[in-house]
Write an enzyme that holds these catalytic residues in place. Structure first.
Site, PDB file in Angstrom:
ATOM      1  N   GLY A 164      21.004 -26.589  34.721  1.00 43.70           N
ATOM      2  CA  GLY A 164      21.507 -26.617  36.089  1.00 43.70           C
ATOM      3  C   GLY A 164      20.440 -26.372  37.121  1.00 43.70           C
ATOM      4  N   ASP A 165      19.222 -26.101  36.707  1.00 42.02           N
ATOM      5  CA  ASP A 165      18.114 -25.834  37.616  1.00 42.02           C
ATOM      6  C   ASP A 165      17.606 -27.160  38.198  1.00 42.02           C
ATOM      7  OD1 ASP A 165      15.760 -23.510  38.058  1.00 42.02           O
ATOM      8  OD2 ASP A 165      15.031 -25.557  38.095  1.00 42.02           O
ATOM      9  N   LEU A 166      17.581 -27.259  39.526  1.00 43.06           N
ATOM     10  CA  LEU A 166      17.178 -28.515  40.162  1.00 43.06           C
ATOM     11  C   LEU A 166      15.724 -28.858  39.863  1.00 43.06           C
ATOM     12  CD1 LEU A 166      18.937 -28.316  43.654  1.00 43.06           C
ATOM     13  CD2 LEU A 166      19.649 -29.584  41.609  1.00 43.06           C
TER      14      LEU A 166
END
Length: 221
Positions: A164-166
Site C-alpha cells: 500500500g506504500d505509494l
C-alpha cells in the site's frame, strides 16, 4: 566494484537486475541495525505513532521529549513504560507536541502492551509476519503500513512488502516501465516470486522511485 550477488528471482527480472547493477547492493541492513531505544515492539510503535505525518526532525524532537518522561529521563533513552505512560495526563503529553489523537493512540498501545496485544521482543520473534501485523492493527492508530515498517526496520523481517506504500508502487511501476501503478493486491501478486526477499525488493522500489524518470504518467489500475 563487482556486481552484488543476487537471489535468482532478482537476476531473472532483467529490469530489476539492470537497476541493481547500476546502484549497487541493497543497504537496507544498514538502516535496520538494532536500536536499543526502539527495538522492542512497544517502543517501536510508540515512536512510529509519535512521528506520523511529521517531518523527521520534528518527529525526533517530539519523541525525544516523550522519552524524557520515561524511566531514564533521557531524550535518547526509552519512552515511558506502559505503566508510566498511562499515568501521564493530557497536558503533560501535549507539552511534548502530541495531538489529542496521538495521545489516544499512545494510550491504546500502552494498554495493548499490558494486555499482551503488543508482544515483547522475544514473543514477537516467535510470531509469523501476518499474525503479528493482524494483531497490532487492532490497536487505535496502528495501521498496516505502520506495522509493516516496524517489522521491516525494527524486527528486520526479510519478506515484508508494503504494497500500500505509494513509493513502493511507483518504484515498481518505473522499474517495469508500466503506464499505471498496480493496486496493492495486484502488486502483491506480481511480486510473489520474490518471496522471501521482498523487504529487499521494497528497498529497491523506493530507490527506483527516487532515481528513475517518472514518465509515463502514473495512475492506479
Amino acid at each position: 566494484m563487482s556486481p552484488p550477488t543476487l537471489p535468482a528471482c532478482f537476476e531473472q527480472d532483467r529490469a530489476l537486475a539492470a537497476f541493481i547493477a547500476q546502484i549497487g547492493p541493497c543497504r537496507l541492513a544498514e538502516q535496520t541495525r538494532p536500536d536499543p531505544q526502539t527495538q522492542d515492539p512497544y517502543a517501536s510503535l510508540i515512536k512510529a505513532v509519535t512521528g506520523q505525518q511529521l517531518h523527521n526532525t520534528a518527529a525526533r524532537t517530539i519523541f525525544g521529549r516523550l522519552c524524557t518522561l520515561g524511566p531514564q529521563r533521557d531524550k535518547n533513552g526509552p519512552p515511558p513504560t506502559p505503566e508510566i505512560l498511562l499515568t501521564l495526563d493530557d497536558a503533560t503529553l501535549r507539552q511534548c507536541g502530541l495531538s489529542g489523537a496521538k495521545i489516544a493512540s499512545l494510550r491504546a498501545i500502552a494498554q495493548g502492551r499490558l494486555d499482551g496485544i503488543v508482544p515483547s521482543l522475544t514473543e514477537a520473534h516467535k510470531m509469523d509476519d501476518e499474525t503479528l501485523i493482524t494483531q497490532l492493527t487492532t490497536l487505535r492508530g496502528v495501521g498496516r503500513w505502520t506495522a509493516e515498517m516496524m517489522l521491516m526496520f525494527h524486527l528486520r523481517r526479510p519478506d515484508i512488502l508494503p504494497a500500500g506504500d505509494l513509493g513502493v508502487q511507483e518504484g515498481w511501476r518505473r522499474l517495469q516501465r508500466q503506464p499505471k501503478r498496480l493496486t496493492p493486491k495486484a502488486l502483491k501478486a506480481a511480486t510473489l516470486a520474490f518471496s522471501p526477499h521482498r523487504s529487499t525488493l521494497a528497498w529497491y522500489c523506493w530507490q527506483a522511485k527516487e532515481r528513475l524518470p517518472p514518465s509515463p504518467s502514473a495512475t492506479i489500475s
